[in-house]
Design a protein around this motif. Structure first.
Motif, short mmCIF file in Angstrom:
data_model
loop_
_atom_site.label_atom_id
_atom_site.label_comp_id
_atom_site.label_asym_id
_atom_site.label_seq_id
_atom_site.Cartn_x
_atom_site.Cartn_y
_atom_site.Cartn_z
N ARG A 18 77.60 102.60 50.33
CA ARG A 18 77.71 104.01 50.71
C ARG A 18 78.73 104.08 51.84
O ARG A 18 78.45 103.63 52.96
N LEU A 21 80.06 106.34 53.96
CA LEU A 21 79.77 106.97 55.25
C LEU A 21 78.73 106.18 56.03
O LEU A 21 78.85 106.00 57.25
N ALA A 22 77.70 105.71 55.35
CA ALA A 22 76.69 104.90 56.03
C ALA A 22 77.28 103.57 56.50
O ALA A 22 76.92 103.07 57.57
N TRP A 81 79.22 104.29 59.60
CA TRP A 81 78.27 104.46 60.69
C TRP A 81 77.78 103.09 61.20
O TRP A 81 77.70 102.86 62.40
N LEU A 82 77.47 102.19 60.27
CA LEU A 82 77.02 100.84 60.63
C LEU A 82 78.11 100.10 61.41
O LEU A 82 77.83 99.50 62.46
N ARG A 130 67.71 99.11 59.36
CA ARG A 130 67.73 100.41 58.67
C ARG A 130 69.15 100.81 58.31
O ARG A 130 69.41 101.29 57.20
N GLU A 131 70.09 100.61 59.24
CA GLU A 131 71.48 100.97 58.98
C GLU A 131 72.09 100.14 57.86
O GLU A 131 72.84 100.66 57.04
N ARG A 153 70.73 101.41 54.52
CA ARG A 153 71.41 102.65 54.10
C ARG A 153 72.84 102.39 53.66
O ARG A 153 73.31 102.99 52.70
N ALA A 154 73.55 101.51 54.37
CA ALA A 154 74.95 101.25 54.04
C ALA A 154 75.11 100.57 52.70
O ALA A 154 76.12 100.75 52.02
N ALA A 166 65.51 103.19 53.72
CA ALA A 166 65.08 102.45 54.90
C ALA A 166 63.81 101.68 54.56
O ALA A 166 62.91 102.21 53.91
#
Length: 183
Positions: free
Chosen positions: A57, A59-60, A63-64, A157-158, A161-162, A167
């Motif tokens: 993903r 965007l995730a 973010w990570l 968790r990150e 999601r990535a 989660a």
């Protein structure tokens, strides 16, 4: 021609790109020779399919990476301060941190990201019990150790999601503590 169906396009293009980078000068000849070498390698040495499907993903993942770079910067400044401050270095602590994810790839990414942050070293990843054995530098009180464990669970968790997973159950709740401390 049956072996051509087994060759995955991503692996073929990836190996071709590596071939072209190794030669240093992109040209059509290098590309086609790299394509031939990659197809030969993939046909002679077939790789098994990965046990888990990885969906990225973007965007995730961004973010990570952003959070990792932020943590890396903060930890680097902290370790640099520990190196130059006039006070002696306090003893570190070793803790066993329970991971909630059951996927080997995602657990490995969490372990690698944790070990890459200055001030923490992953000494072991137990795949059976899903536990990280982590050494933290200069963490003498339980509150700071609990914060570091919370950082690891947030990173878990990150990472989930990535890489296309929800989660992990129980990760990041009120009971984010280390399993036990190793003396």
């Amino acid at each position: 021609m049956k072996f051509l169906r087994k060759i995955r396009l991503g692996s073929l293009l990836g190996l071709t790109a590596v071939w072209m980078l190794l030669w240093g000068r992109p040209s059509w000849g290098t590309f086609f020779l790299g394509l031939f070498v990659a197809a030969t390698v993939l046909a002679v040495f077939p790789m098994p399919r990965a046990a888990s499907r990885i969906r990225i993903r973007p965007l995730a993942l961004l973010w990570l990476v952003g959070n990792f770079l932020r943590e890396l910067t903060i930890a680097s400044v902290h370790v640099a301060w520990l190196a130059v401050r006039p006070a002696p270095l306090r003893p570190g602590r070793i803790a066993v941190v329970h991971l909630h994810d059951d996927d080997d790839f995602r657990r490995t990414v969490v372990a690698e990201l944790t070990s890459l942050v200055p001030g923490s070293v992953v000494m072991d990843l137990d795949p059976v019990r899903s536990e990280l054995l982590v050494h933290f530098i200069d963490h003498t009180d339980d509150e700071r150790l609990a914060r570091e464990v919370a950082h690891i669970h947030r990173r878990e968790r990150e990472v989930a999601r990535a890489f296309g997973a929800p989660a992990p159950e129980g990760c990041g709740g009120a009971h984010d503590t280390w399993t036990r401390e190793v003396q």
